[in-house]
Enzyme design. Structure first.
Site, PDB file in Angstrom:
ATOM      1  N   ARG A  14      51.948  74.419  34.306  1.00 23.21           N
ATOM      2  CA  ARG A  14      52.155  75.652  33.559  1.00 23.21           C
ATOM      3  C   ARG A  14      51.157  75.713  32.413  1.00 23.21           C
ATOM      4  NH1 ARG A  14      57.324  76.467  32.984  1.00 23.21           N
ATOM      5  NH2 ARG A  14      57.248  77.843  31.197  1.00 23.21           N
ATOM      6  N   LYS A  46      61.127  81.716  26.463  1.00 19.68           N
ATOM      7  CA  LYS A  46      61.778  83.026  26.380  1.00 19.68           C
ATOM      8  C   LYS A  46      62.870  83.032  25.313  1.00 19.68           C
ATOM      9  CE  LYS A  46      61.349  84.975  30.988  1.00 19.68           C
ATOM     10  NZ  LYS A  46      61.994  84.931  32.296  1.00 19.68           N
ATOM     11  N   GLU A  92      62.094  86.588  36.393  1.00 18.48           N
ATOM     12  CA  GLU A  92      63.486  86.922  36.143  1.00 18.48           C
ATOM     13  C   GLU A  92      63.472  88.050  35.115  1.00 18.48           C
ATOM     14  OE1 GLU A  92      65.660  83.420  35.003  1.00 18.48           O
ATOM     15  OE2 GLU A  92      67.495  84.597  34.759  1.00 18.48           O
TER      16      GLU A  92
HETATM   17  P1  ATP Z   1      63.035  81.174  32.212  1.00 22.94           P
HETATM   18  O1  ATP Z   1      63.070  79.897  33.003  1.00 22.94           O
HETATM   19  O2  ATP Z   1      63.518  81.088  30.814  1.00 22.94           O
HETATM   20  O3  ATP Z   1      63.543  82.336  32.963  1.00 22.94           O
HETATM   21  P2  ATP Z   1      60.302  81.490  32.950  1.00 22.94           P
HETATM   22  O4  ATP Z   1      59.154  81.530  32.006  1.00 22.94           O
HETATM   23  O5  ATP Z   1      60.367  80.441  33.983  1.00 22.94           O
HETATM   24  O6  ATP Z   1      61.515  81.472  31.978  1.00 22.94           O
HETATM   25  P3  ATP Z   1      60.384  83.439  35.049  1.00 22.94           P
HETATM   26  O7  ATP Z   1      60.619  84.879  34.904  1.00 22.94           O
HETATM   27  O8  ATP Z   1      61.319  82.664  35.901  1.00 22.94           O
HETATM   28  O9  ATP Z   1      60.416  82.906  33.591  1.00 22.94           O
HETATM   29  O10 ATP Z   1      58.894  83.157  35.503  1.00 22.94           O
HETATM   30  C1  ATP Z   1      58.268  83.866  36.532  1.00 22.94           C
HETATM   31  C2  ATP Z   1      57.126  83.070  37.085  1.00 22.94           C
HETATM   32  O11 ATP Z   1      56.183  82.770  36.071  1.00 22.94           O
HETATM   33  C3  ATP Z   1      57.597  81.739  37.650  1.00 22.94           C
HETATM   34  O12 ATP Z   1      56.974  81.557  38.899  1.00 22.94           O
HETATM   35  C4  ATP Z   1      57.123  80.732  36.671  1.00 22.94           C
HETATM   36  O13 ATP Z   1      56.838  79.515  37.276  1.00 22.94           O
HETATM   37  C5  ATP Z   1      55.880  81.396  36.082  1.00 22.94           C
HETATM   38  N1  ATP Z   1      55.633  80.927  34.726  1.00 22.94           N
HETATM   39  C6  ATP Z   1      56.472  80.976  33.685  1.00 22.94           C
HETATM   40  N2  ATP Z   1      55.940  80.403  32.596  1.00 22.94           N
HETATM   41  C7  ATP Z   1      54.705  79.969  32.959  1.00 22.94           C
HETATM   42  C8  ATP Z   1      53.636  79.291  32.277  1.00 22.94           C
HETATM   43  N3  ATP Z   1      53.741  78.936  30.998  1.00 22.94           N
HETATM   44  N4  ATP Z   1      52.518  79.021  32.974  1.00 22.94           N
HETATM   45  C9  ATP Z   1      52.399  79.392  34.255  1.00 22.94           C
HETATM   46  N5  ATP Z   1      53.354  80.027  34.948  1.00 22.94           N
HETATM   47  C10 ATP Z   1      54.500  80.321  34.316  1.00 22.94           C
HETATM   48 MG    MG Z   2      62.285  80.682  35.456  1.00 26.45          MG
END
Ligand code: ATP
Ligand code: MG
Length: 574
Positions: free
Chosen positions: A274, A284, A38
Site C-alpha cells: 500500500r 479513514k 467501501e
Molecule cells: P477501510 O479498510 O477503512 O475501509 P480502505 O482504505 O481499505 O479502508 P477500501 O474502500 O476498502 O478502503 O479500499 C478500496 C481499495 O483501495 C482496496 O482495494 C484497498 O486495498 C485499496 N487501498 C486502500 N488504501 C490504499 C493505500 N494506502 N495504498 C494502495 N491501495 C489502497
Molecule cells: Mg478496506
C-alpha cells in the site's frame, strides 16, 4: 475505456509479469480488474494508487489486446450496512473520473446478495458450512491463537437439515443480531488463523443503502469479495498486502463454488504494497475524525490527502498519476516522501501555470519622480524562456505600487539584494528603483517607502555597466485587485504517521497547515480569472482560484505548492 483515458505509462513490475505469463500460457485472453472501495468515506491518495494500478492495467491491456474486452470494474464493496452511504458513492465516482478513468462495468457487492445466499445454502448442503451459536466471546476463545490450535465449536456437527433450517430462519429475521452466524467448516487447527472456520454471514437488523430492508443477514468481506470477483469474470484481483492471509480463504471460497456456480473465470488475488506517505494521515478513521470534529472544513479541505481535497488544493490529475507511476508497484511496504509528490506537482504545473504577479503582504512604494497621472502598459510574458509556450499580457505601471513587505529591510545585512534605503532593485518587467526615504508610524514601523526610478532602465534596455542584483515582484496600486490567499502546508508537523494513544495524535496536526492572508494584491489580469484557474505567482509558488469561494470581485487563491522545497530547509534549521 473512455477515449480520454490517459496514455498508458510504460513500466514493468511483478503484477504485469504475472499477467503477461497468464496471457502467454493462455490462462486468460483478457485482463479484467476491479477497484472495490467501501462507500464509507472519501477516497485518498492511497486509493489513487490502487485506481491508477487497476484502471491503468485495464487500459494498457485493452490497447495491447484490442477486442479482448479487457476492462476495470468499479464495484462498491457494500457489505456493511451500518457505515455506508450513497453520498460517499457519488464522491467516489467523481474522484475516479476526475483522475481520468472510466469504468468498464459498475456494480455493487449487494447486486449479488441473492446469489451469495444461494451459494451459502449450497455450501451448507455439501457439509462445508454450518450455523454456529457461540457468543462473540466464546468464538474468540475457541479460536485459539497463533501458537495454540483452536477448538471445534460444539455446533460444528449440526446436521445439514438443521443448518439449512436455521440459516433460512436467520434470513427471515427470526433471530436477534449476534444470535447465530454462518461459518465455513474448514480447520480449527489451521496455521492460518483466517482458515479457522471463518464467519461467512452475520445477522444485522440494519437497513442497507441499496437493498433497504430486504436483508437482515449480511455476507462477510472474505466471502463476498471472491464471489463478486468470480461472477464478474475478474481475472486479476489486486489488493494490498494486509490481505495476504485472506488469500487462502479467497481460494477456498472460489474453489468450493466454482463447479456449482459455473463462474466465467477463476480469479486470483495478488497483493502489492500500500502507499504510505509521510506528513499526512490516510486512515479513514482519522480522516473521519478530522472532518467530524471540524478540525478541517470538510472532506475536500485542501489540507487533506483525499482526492477531493487535493483537487480543491489545485493539484492536477496528471501530477497525481505521474506520482503514482513513479512510486511503482512494490511487494514490501515503505513510506514515500511527500517531497516526491510535491516534485510531480511542480513538474506538471511548470508547463501549465502562467506566471503572474501577486503581492501577498503588501507595502506601498511611491515613486516620487514618476509623473503623477501617467500609466504605462508594460509587456509581461506569461512563460519563462524554458517553457515552450507563448503568450503575454500588459501590466500597468504608475507612480504607486505595492511590493512584498519581506522585500524591504531598513537595516539589511551585507548580502541583501532586495530593497533598502539607498539601494537599487529591479522591478520585474519594469524599471529599477532606488529607495530614498521611508514613512513610519508611531511605533516605528515602515508604512510607506519612497523611491526614485531610472527611466533608462525600462525592462529590456539595461544600461551597460549597471549591476542590479535583485529583481522583485510588484503590482500597480491603482489597478491591483484585493485577494484572500490561503497558504496551505503539510497536514502533520511530524514525519511519521502518529501511533500511540488515539487522543494524542491530534497534537501532530500542523497548526500552520493553513494560514489565511487577507488583503493580498494581485495584478489586474487576475480580475477575471475563473474558479479552478491555476497560476504561478512569481517567486511565491503555484496557486489556484478556489473552486468554491473565488469569483470575480471576491478572489480567493489556494497555494498548491511552494516553488522550492522550503520545508526541508526549515526542518534542517530546527
Ligand atoms: P477501510 O479498510 O477503512 O475501509 P480502505 O482504505 O481499505 O479502508 P477500501 O474502500 O476498502 O478502503 O479500499 C478500496 C481499495 O483501495 C482496496 O482495494 C484497498 O486495498 C485499496 N487501498 C486502500 N488504501 C490504499 C493505500 N494506502 N495504498 C494502495 N491501495 C489502497
Ligand atoms: Mg478496506
Amino acid at each position: 475505456m473512455s477515449s480520454s483515458a490517459p496514455a498508458p505509462v510504460k513500466h514493468s513490475d511483478f503484477i504485469r509479469d504475472i499477467i503477461n505469463d497468464d496471457l502467454e500460457a493462455k490462462r486468460h485472453s483478457q485482463v479484467v480488474t476491479r477497484f472495490p472501495p467501501e462507500p464509507n468515506g472519501f477516497l485518498h491518495i492511497g486509493h489513487a494508487k490502487s485506481i491508477c494500478l487497476n484502471f491503468g492495467l485495464a487500459n494498457e491491456y485493452a490497447q495491447k489486446l484490442p477486442g479482448s474486452g479487457s476492462r476495470c470494474h468499479l464495484r462498491f464493496d457494500d457489505t456493511d450496512p451500518a457505515k455506508e452511504d450513497t453520498l460517499f458513492e457519488e464522491g467516489i465516482q467523481e474522484d475516479v473520473r476526475w483522475l481520468g478513468f472510466e469504468w468498464g462495468g459498475f456494480f455493487h457487492a449487494s447486486d449479488y446478495f441473492e446469489k451469495m445466499y444461494e451459494y451459502a445454502e449450497h455450501l451448507i448442503s455439501v457439509g462445508k458450512a454450518y450455523v454456529c451459536s457461540l457468543t462473540d466471546a466464546e468464538t474468540k476463545q475457541y479460536r485459539g491463537d497463533v501458537k495454540t490450535p483452536g477448538t471445534n465449536s460444539p455446533y460444528r456437527d449440526r446436521s445439514v437439515e438443521e443448518n439449512l433450517d436455521l440459516f433460512r430462519r436467520m434470513r427471515k429475521g427470526e433471530f436477534k443480531d449476534g444470535e447465530h452466524v454462518l461459518r465455513a467448516k474448514i480447520d480449527m487447527a489451521a496455521a492460518n488463523m483466517k482458515m479457522r472456520d471463518p464467519m461467512l454471514y452475520r445477522i444485522r437488523h440494519t437497513a442497507h443503502h441499496m437493498t433497504g430492508d430486504k436483508w437482515c443477514i449480511y455476507p462477510m468481506y472474505d466471502y463476498a469479495h471472491p464471489i463478486s470477483d468470480a461472477i464478474e469474470g475478474i481475472t486479476h484481483s489486486i489488493c494490498t498486502l494486509e490481505f495476504e492471509n485472506n488469500r487462502e480463504l479467497y481460494d477456498w471460497v472460489v474453489d468450493n463454488l466454482m463447479e456449482y456456480a459455473k463462474f466465467p473465470s477463476r480469479p486470483h488475488q495478488y497483493e502489492f504494497a500500500r502507499l504510505n506517505l509521510n506528513y499526512t494521515v490516510m486512515s479513514k478513521r482519522r480522516l473521519l475524525e478530522l472532518v467530524q470534529n471540524k478540525h478541517v472544513s470538510g472532506w475536500d479541505d485542501p489540507r487533506l490527502p483525499t482526492i477531493a481535497g487535493m483537487r480543491r488544493r489545485g493539484i492536477t490529475p496528471e501530477a497525481l498519476r505521474a506520482f503514482c507511476a513513479s512510486v511503482g508497484i512494490a511487494k514490501a511496504n515503505s513510506t514515500v516522501d511527500m517531497a516526491q509528490l510535491e516534485f510531480h506537482i511542480r513538474d506538471d504545473l511548470n508547463q501549465k501555470a502562467p506566471r503572474v504577479l501577486a503581492v501577498l503582504k503588501p507595502i506601498k512604494v511611491v515613486i516620487d519622480n514618476y509623473p503623477a497621472d501617467q500609466v504605462e502598459e508594460l509587456d509581461a510574458s506569461y512563460w519563462p524562456h524554458d517553457v515552450p509556450k507563448e503568450g503575454s499580457r500588459k501590466v500597468p505601471f504608475s507612480r504607486e505600487i505595492y511590493i512584498e513587505q519581506d522585500d524591504f529591510m531598513l537595516e539589511p545585512p551585507k548580502d541583501y539584494f532586495r530593497l533598502a534605503p539607498g539601494k537599487e532593485v529591479r522591478l520585474r518587467y519594469a524599471y529599477c528603483i532606488t529607495c530614498t526615504d521611508v514613512v513610519k508610524d508611531a511605533d516605528g514601523n515602515v508604512t510607506e517607502i519612497h523611491c526614485t526610478y531610472d527611466p533608462e532602465t525600462k525592462s529590456g534596455n539595461n544600461p551597460i555597466g549597471r549591476k542590479v542584483k535583485g529583481t522583485i515582484h510588484w503590482v500597480d496600486a491603482k489597478h491591483a485587485h484585493d485577494a484572500e490567499v490561503r497558504l496551505y502546508d503539510r497536514l502533520l508537523s511530524v514525519e511519521a504517521s502518529p501511533v500511540g494513544k488515539d487522543s494524542d495524535w491530534l497534537e501532530s496536526v500542523n497548526a500552520q497547515a493553513l494560514q489565511v492572508v487577507h488583503g493580498a494584491k494581485v495584478e489586474r489580469s487576475l480580475g477575471e480569472c475563473q474558479p479552478g484557474d491555476r497560476f504561478q505567482f512569481e517567486r511565491q509558488g503555484y496557486f489556484v482560484a478556489d473552486v468554491k469561494d473565488s469569483k470575480p470581485g471576491h478572489l480567493v487563491f489556494n497555494r498548491i505548492v511552494t516553488l522550492k522545497d522550503s520545508w526541508a530547509k526549515a526542518q534542517g534549521k530546527k
